[in-house]
Design an enzyme around this catalytic site. Structure first.
Site, mmCIF file in Angstrom:
data_model
loop_
_atom_site.group_PDB
_atom_site.id
_atom_site.type_symbol
_atom_site.label_atom_id
_atom_site.label_comp_id
_atom_site.label_asym_id
_atom_site.label_seq_id
_atom_site.Cartn_x
_atom_site.Cartn_y
_atom_site.Cartn_z
ATOM 1 N N SER A 145 0.869 -1.181 0.000
ATOM 2 C CA SER A 145 0.000 0.000 0.000
ATOM 3 C C SER A 145 0.901 1.225 0.000
ATOM 4 C CB SER A 145 -0.872 0.014 1.258
ATOM 5 O OG SER A 145 -1.481 1.287 1.413
ATOM 6 N N TYR A 158 -0.589 -0.253 10.240
ATOM 7 C CA TYR A 158 -0.808 -0.524 8.808
ATOM 8 C C TYR A 158 0.404 -0.095 7.983
ATOM 9 C CZ TYR A 158 -3.331 -0.689 4.332
ATOM 10 O OH TYR A 158 -3.736 -0.983 3.051
HETATM 11 N N1 LIG Z 1 -8.951 -0.552 -1.236
HETATM 12 C C1 LIG Z 1 -7.915 0.256 -1.159
HETATM 13 O O1 LIG Z 1 -8.016 1.469 -1.366
HETATM 14 C C2 LIG Z 1 -6.563 -0.293 -0.839
HETATM 15 C C3 LIG Z 1 -5.461 0.585 -0.859
HETATM 16 C C4 LIG Z 1 -4.199 0.071 -0.566
HETATM 17 C C5 LIG Z 1 -4.036 -1.270 -0.283
HETATM 18 N N2 LIG Z 1 -5.127 -2.092 -0.257
HETATM 19 C C6 LIG Z 1 -4.886 -3.487 0.089
HETATM 20 O O2 LIG Z 1 -5.713 -4.345 -0.691
HETATM 21 C C7 LIG Z 1 -6.053 -5.495 0.121
HETATM 22 C C8 LIG Z 1 -7.558 -5.552 0.400
HETATM 23 O O3 LIG Z 1 -8.173 -5.524 -0.781
HETATM 24 P P1 LIG Z 1 -9.576 -4.881 -1.092
HETATM 25 O O4 LIG Z 1 -9.459 -3.429 -1.062
HETATM 26 O O5 LIG Z 1 -9.918 -5.578 -2.321
HETATM 27 O O6 LIG Z 1 -10.483 -5.300 0.201
HETATM 28 P P2 LIG Z 1 -11.866 -6.048 0.342
HETATM 29 O O7 LIG Z 1 -12.316 -5.811 1.734
HETATM 30 O O8 LIG Z 1 -12.777 -5.717 -0.796
HETATM 31 O O9 LIG Z 1 -11.465 -7.586 0.202
HETATM 32 C C9 LIG Z 1 -10.731 -8.240 1.171
HETATM 33 C C10 LIG Z 1 -11.075 -9.725 1.117
HETATM 34 O O10 LIG Z 1 -10.193 -10.406 2.002
HETATM 35 C C11 LIG Z 1 -10.938 -11.373 2.720
HETATM 36 N N3 LIG Z 1 -10.267 -11.660 3.993
HETATM 37 C C12 LIG Z 1 -10.182 -10.842 5.080
HETATM 38 N N4 LIG Z 1 -9.501 -11.467 6.067
HETATM 39 C C13 LIG Z 1 -9.151 -12.686 5.590
HETATM 40 C C14 LIG Z 1 -8.441 -13.780 6.132
HETATM 41 N N5 LIG Z 1 -7.956 -13.757 7.399
HETATM 42 N N6 LIG Z 1 -8.233 -14.879 5.368
HETATM 43 C C15 LIG Z 1 -8.728 -14.926 4.106
HETATM 44 N N7 LIG Z 1 -9.430 -13.929 3.532
HETATM 45 C C16 LIG Z 1 -9.631 -12.811 4.264
HETATM 46 C C17 LIG Z 1 -12.310 -10.753 2.917
HETATM 47 O O11 LIG Z 1 -13.289 -11.737 3.173
HETATM 48 C C18 LIG Z 1 -12.509 -10.018 1.586
HETATM 49 O O12 LIG Z 1 -13.168 -10.832 0.641
HETATM 50 C C19 LIG Z 1 -5.346 -5.335 1.428
HETATM 51 O O13 LIG Z 1 -4.084 -5.945 1.386
HETATM 52 C C20 LIG Z 1 -5.236 -3.825 1.535
HETATM 53 O O14 LIG Z 1 -4.253 -3.433 2.442
HETATM 54 C C21 LIG Z 1 -6.381 -1.642 -0.531
#
Ligand SMILES: NC(=O)c1ccc[n+]([C@@H]2O[C@H](COP(=O)([O-])OP(=O)(O)OC[C@H]3O[C@@H](n4cnc5c(N)ncnc54)[C@H](O)[C@@H]3O)[C@@H](O)[C@H]2O)c1
Length: 266
Positions: A145, A158
Site C-alpha cells: 500500500s 498498517y
Molecule cells: N482498497 C484500497 O483502497 C486499498 C489501498 C491500498 C491497499 N489495499 C490493500 O488491498 C487489500 C484488500 O483488498 P480490497 O481493497 O480488495 O479489500 P476487500 O475488503 O474488498 O477484500 C478483502 C477480502 O479479504 C478477505 N479476507 C479478510 N480477512 C481474511 C483472512 N484472514 N483470510 C482470508 N481472507 C480474508 C475478505 O473476506 C474479503 O473478501 C489489502 O491488502 C489492503 O491493504 C487496498
C-alpha cells in the site's frame, strides 16, 4: 486473451474488491484461478463468475492467519490444477478504529496486523515456493500500500506492516531469483472498494480525490490489470520491484492543490 495461458494462479482475498477483479482479469487471460477467501460463499461467487465466462476456477475457503489453512490452500490448488505459477498474497489491512497513533494504538490490533499482512504473506510464499521451484519458476505478487511508503497520523501498524511486505518482497526476489521465481509488489493508493468506502467518512473520500494527481479514485480493475502484468511473462525481467498504482497521490507535492490557484487563468 491468452497472456496467462497454461498458468495457474492462486489469489487470496479474491472474494471481494481488488482480489476479485484480479481473479476475473487473470481468468480472462487464460489462467486457471484458485479463488481463496475467508468467506467461502464470496469465493464461490467469484469462481462461479469465472466459470460462467468459460474459465477454470476453484473456490477455496482459507484463513490466511492460520498456517495450516494456508498450507491446505496451496495443497488444494496444486491437487486440482497440477501446478502453481502465480501467487497473489492480497489479503491485508487493519481496523482504523483500533489502529490509531502510537500512544492510543490497541496492541492486540498491532499483533493482528502483523499476522494478517506480514505473516500471511510470508506463509503463502513459503508454501507456494517449492511448487514454483519444482516447475522451474513462478511469479509472486504481494499487495502492499502507499501507506507503507509515507508516515501518517493514524494506522501506525498498517504503515509498518505494509513497509514490511515491501521488504519481504525484495528478499524473496533475491533469495529465489536463481530459481526463476519473481517476486514483486503492488502499492495501491485510494481504490473504491468496500474496504475503503466502509471505513472512511465521505469528506475523507472527497479529500483523497483532491490529493491525487489524477482527479479520480482507482477502481479494483486498475490494480487488477497491473497484477495481470506482474503475473504474466511480459514482466519476466522485473523482480523485487514495487509498482505504485495511486493516481499520482505520492508523486504530487502536498502543496500542489493549493498552488494550482497561483496559475494564471487559461
Ligand atoms: N482498497 C484500497 O483502497 C486499498 C489501498 C491500498 C491497499 N489495499 C490493500 O488491498 C487489500 C484488500 O483488498 P480490497 O481493497 O480488495 O479489500 P476487500 O475488503 O474488498 O477484500 C478483502 C477480502 O479479504 C478477505 N479476507 C479478510 N480477512 C481474511 C483472512 N484472514 N483470510 C482470508 N481472507 C480474508 C475478505 O473476506 C474479503 O473478501 C489489502 O491488502 C489492503 O491493504 C487496498
Amino acid at each position: 486473451m491468452d497472456r496467462l495461458k497454461e498458468k495457474v494462479a492462486l489469489i487470496t482475498g479474491a472474494g471481494s474488491g481488488i482480489g476479485r477483479a484480479a481473479a476475473l482479469l487473470m481468468a480472462a487471460q487464460g489462467a486457471r484461478v484458485a479463488v481463496a477467501d475467508r468467506e467461502g460463499q464470496a469465493a464461490r461467487e467469484t469462481a462461479d463468475m469465472i466459470e460462467a465466462a468459460g474459465g477454470g476456477a476453484l473456490a477455496v475457503t482459507v484463513d490466511v492467519m492460520d498456517e495450516g489453512s494456508v498450507a491446505a490452500m496451496v495443497g488444494a490448488t496444486v491437487e486440482e490444477f497440477g501446478r502453481l505459477d502465480v501467487l497473489c498474497n492480497h489479503v491485508g489491512g487493519t481496523d482504523p478504529r483500533a489502529d490509531l497513533d502510537l500512544l492510543r494504538l490497541d496492541m492486540a490490533e498491532f499483533d493482528r496486523a502483523v499476522a494478517l499482512n506480514v505473516r500471511s504473506t510470508l506463509l503463502g510464499c513459503r508454501y507456494a515456493l517449492p511448487h514454483m521451484i519444482e516447475a522451474g519458476g513462478g511469479s509472486i505478487v504481494n499487495t502492499a500500500s502507499v501507506a507503507g511508503l509515507v508516515g501518517d497520523v493514524l494506522q501506525i501498524s498498517y504503515g509498518a506492516v505494509k513497509a514490511a511486505v515491501i521488504n519481504l518482497t525484495k528478499s524473496i526476489a533475491v533469495q529465489y531469483g536463481p530459481h526463476r521465481v519473481r517476486c514483486n509488489a503492488v502499492a495501491p493508493g485510494a481504490v473504491a472498494t468496500p474496504a475503503l468506502l466502509d471505513n472512511l467518512p465521505q469528506n475523507v473520500v472527497d479529500d483523497l480525490k483532491r490529493i491525487n494527481a489524477l482527479p479520480y479514485l482507482g477502481t479494483p480493475e486498475d490494480i487488477g490489470h497491473v497484477m495481470v502484468f506482474l503475473a504474466s511473462d511480459e514482466s519476466r525481467y522485473l523482480t523485487g520491484q514495487l509498482l505504485v498504482v495511486d493516481g499520482g497521490m505520492t508523486t504530487q507535492s502536498p502543496a500542489a492543490p493549493t498552488r494550482r490557484a497561483m496559475l494564471p487563468p487559461d
